[in-house]
Design an enzyme around this catalytic site. Sequence first.
Site, short mmCIF file in Angstrom:
data_model
loop_
_atom_site.label_atom_id
_atom_site.label_comp_id
_atom_site.label_asym_id
_atom_site.label_seq_id
_atom_site.Cartn_x
_atom_site.Cartn_y
_atom_site.Cartn_z
N HIS A 306 41.82 42.45 34.61
CA HIS A 306 40.50 42.90 34.16
C HIS A 306 40.52 43.00 32.64
O HIS A 306 41.53 43.39 32.07
CB HIS A 306 40.17 44.27 34.77
CG HIS A 306 38.72 44.59 34.71
ND1 HIS A 306 38.13 45.09 33.58
CD2 HIS A 306 37.74 44.43 35.62
CE1 HIS A 306 36.85 45.24 33.81
NE2 HIS A 306 36.57 44.84 35.04
N ASP A 363 37.37 43.45 43.28
CA ASP A 363 37.12 42.34 44.20
C ASP A 363 38.27 42.09 45.17
O ASP A 363 38.12 41.32 46.12
CB ASP A 363 36.88 41.04 43.40
CG ASP A 363 35.60 41.12 42.62
OD1 ASP A 363 34.64 41.69 43.16
OD2 ASP A 363 35.57 40.63 41.49
N1 ACO Z 1 46.47 35.61 37.61
C1 ACO Z 1 47.44 35.10 36.82
N2 ACO Z 1 47.48 35.30 35.47
C2 ACO Z 1 46.49 36.00 34.93
C3 ACO Z 1 45.45 36.56 35.70
C4 ACO Z 1 45.48 36.34 37.09
N3 ACO Z 1 44.53 36.85 37.87
N4 ACO Z 1 44.60 37.21 34.89
C5 ACO Z 1 45.07 37.08 33.66
N5 ACO Z 1 46.22 36.35 33.67
C6 ACO Z 1 47.09 36.06 32.51
C7 ACO Z 1 46.51 34.99 31.63
O1 ACO Z 1 46.94 33.70 32.00
C8 ACO Z 1 47.02 35.42 30.27
O2 ACO Z 1 48.37 35.06 30.20
P1 ACO Z 1 49.03 34.64 28.76
O3 ACO Z 1 48.89 35.85 27.91
O4 ACO Z 1 50.45 34.29 29.11
O5 ACO Z 1 48.23 33.47 28.27
C9 ACO Z 1 46.96 36.94 30.31
O6 ACO Z 1 47.12 37.26 31.71
C10 ACO Z 1 45.66 37.53 29.78
O7 ACO Z 1 44.58 36.92 30.48
P2 ACO Z 1 43.15 36.60 29.86
O8 ACO Z 1 42.53 35.51 30.64
O9 ACO Z 1 43.30 36.43 28.38
O10 ACO Z 1 42.45 37.98 30.12
P3 ACO Z 1 40.90 38.23 30.05
O11 ACO Z 1 40.73 39.66 29.71
O12 ACO Z 1 40.23 37.21 29.20
O13 ACO Z 1 40.42 37.94 31.55
C11 ACO Z 1 39.91 38.19 33.84
C12 ACO Z 1 40.15 38.90 32.48
C13 ACO Z 1 38.83 37.10 33.64
C14 ACO Z 1 39.40 39.21 34.85
C15 ACO Z 1 41.25 37.56 34.31
O14 ACO Z 1 42.21 38.59 34.53
C16 ACO Z 1 41.07 36.72 35.58
O15 ACO Z 1 40.77 35.54 35.48
N6 ACO Z 1 41.26 37.33 36.81
C17 ACO Z 1 41.04 36.63 38.04
C18 ACO Z 1 39.55 36.57 38.34
C19 ACO Z 1 38.99 37.90 38.76
O16 ACO Z 1 39.55 38.61 39.60
N7 ACO Z 1 37.83 38.26 38.17
C20 ACO Z 1 37.13 39.49 38.52
C21 ACO Z 1 37.04 40.37 37.32
S1 ACO Z 1 36.39 41.93 37.73
C22 ACO Z 1 34.77 41.64 37.97
O17 ACO Z 1 34.12 40.83 37.39
C23 ACO Z 1 34.20 42.53 38.94
#
Ligand code: ACO
Length: 429
Positions: A306, A363
């Site tokens: 998140h 979720d």
């Molecule tokens: N699985 C694997 N790796 C992940 C995940 C995940 N679910 N989420 C983040 N990461 C990793 C990224 O690859 C990144 O790694 P790095 O630093 O080595 O490049 C690091 O963690 C940071 O991730 P970002 O994408 O920069 O984080 P951001 O804050 O932009 O994204 C998000 C947050 C979109 C929720 C992300 O965690 C994600 O894609 N999660 C899966 C989708 C999801 O569950 N979305 C629901 C969000 S809650 C909602 O809307 C109700």
Amino acid sequence: MDKTAELKLDGKTYQLPVVVGTEQERAIDISNLRNETGYITLDDGYANTGSCQSSITFIDGERGILRYRGIPIEELAEKSTFIEVAHLIIFGHLPTSAELRRFSDLLTENELLNEAMKHHFEGFPTQAHPMAILSSMINAASCFYPELFGPDSRNTFVVQAARLLSKVRTIAAYAYRMSRGLPIIYPKPDLKYTANFLHMMFSLPYQEYDLKPEAVKALDLIFLLHADHEQNCSTATVRMVASSRANLFASAAAGVCALWGPLHGGANQAVLEMLEAIHREGDDGSKFIAAAKDKNSGKRLMGFGHRVYKNYDPRAKIIKRVCDQLLEKLHITDPLLDIAKHLEEVALKDPYFIERKLYPNVDFYSGIIMRAIGIPVEMFTVIFAIGRMPGWIANYKEVMEQPHSRIYRPRQVYTGPTLNHYTPIKERK
Ligand code: ACO
């Protein structure tokens, strides 16, 4: 004296005001930065940008805190209902009995759709994604109420809000019925908000849907837990559209589109599809976790991570408990729940997820509850949209009520070609 931040740039020193919120969140006010210095700030993905001041929802992502109008989500989840919380979020206070009755009556009065809208529904192909239908039909609904959106629209806000909140569930249920080629079921005025939605989703012309109280309660809780979440992608979109003075329905329709994506509201559908795929392949989740850690796989552990919560998402804790209780009460055993629990256990011990502070979000378990109730997977994000409606309405109201609110218009740092001249087509290579 009010605190200021000092910025040294090109040999000059600038004082920037510091704004402190009621929960001591601090921000540096850069609204005059460009005028004074010629510089803008650059914040890809807006992770450090406060786009507004808001009094609706407070989140402390480090401590796993979520409060609507100051009230902890845990208390609301235990004691309140979605409609009471909608009143709290939109109007700023918990309703008295009389206010709650008036608000509920207004929702009932506005639950029907104009009959002409049926033609619009019929125009969508079966298999159309209900999120596409939902955003189109919310926008279309606004065409039927021009009297609400004239110059006096501020005076009609309460009716606009109730109409949108009430009709969104009718639109959502119709979208589902149409996508399955099923006859439309009209709302029943004697049913409460969530029960009425389930009735419109699942009753048949010759057979009433058996409304199980525990299923109604669980879905009401899902709505409540999604009701607002400060400046997330879809709410920021609603505020962006509202800032141009577009009407409430148009702003909410834009919110639905933003919510649809799998990195936002679409994650609940993506979680269930991920769990189903893991189950189909006979994996216990270990292979999938390995793929989610590999950047080249294009996979992520959906329902994990998140932007704001760097500790457990408090909504996920509540949902996980309710999920266990509901399945027990309905005597359902779901292999997907076992896979989800295994994934969570493994991920929470894995350095990849620990270092990046990736925890289950709201979720991760909500889909299993919806599946237990019988809601099809393509409707999951629609459920999220219904739940988020009070937050979008309250944020819209906040934008409209700001005395000096300006159109939202971020800047950019341009990185394209410098001055270039038009080449006639014959001379192009
Ligand atoms: N699985 C694997 N790796 C992940 C995940 C995940 N679910 N989420 C983040 N990461 C990793 C990224 O690859 C990144 O790694 P790095 O630093 O080595 O490049 C690091 O963690 C940071 O991730 P970002 O994408 O920069 O984080 P951001 O804050 O932009 O994204 C998000 C947050 C979109 C929720 C992300 O965690 C994600 O894609 N999660 C899966 C989708 C999801 O569950 N979305 C629901 C969000 S809650 C909602 O809307 C109700």
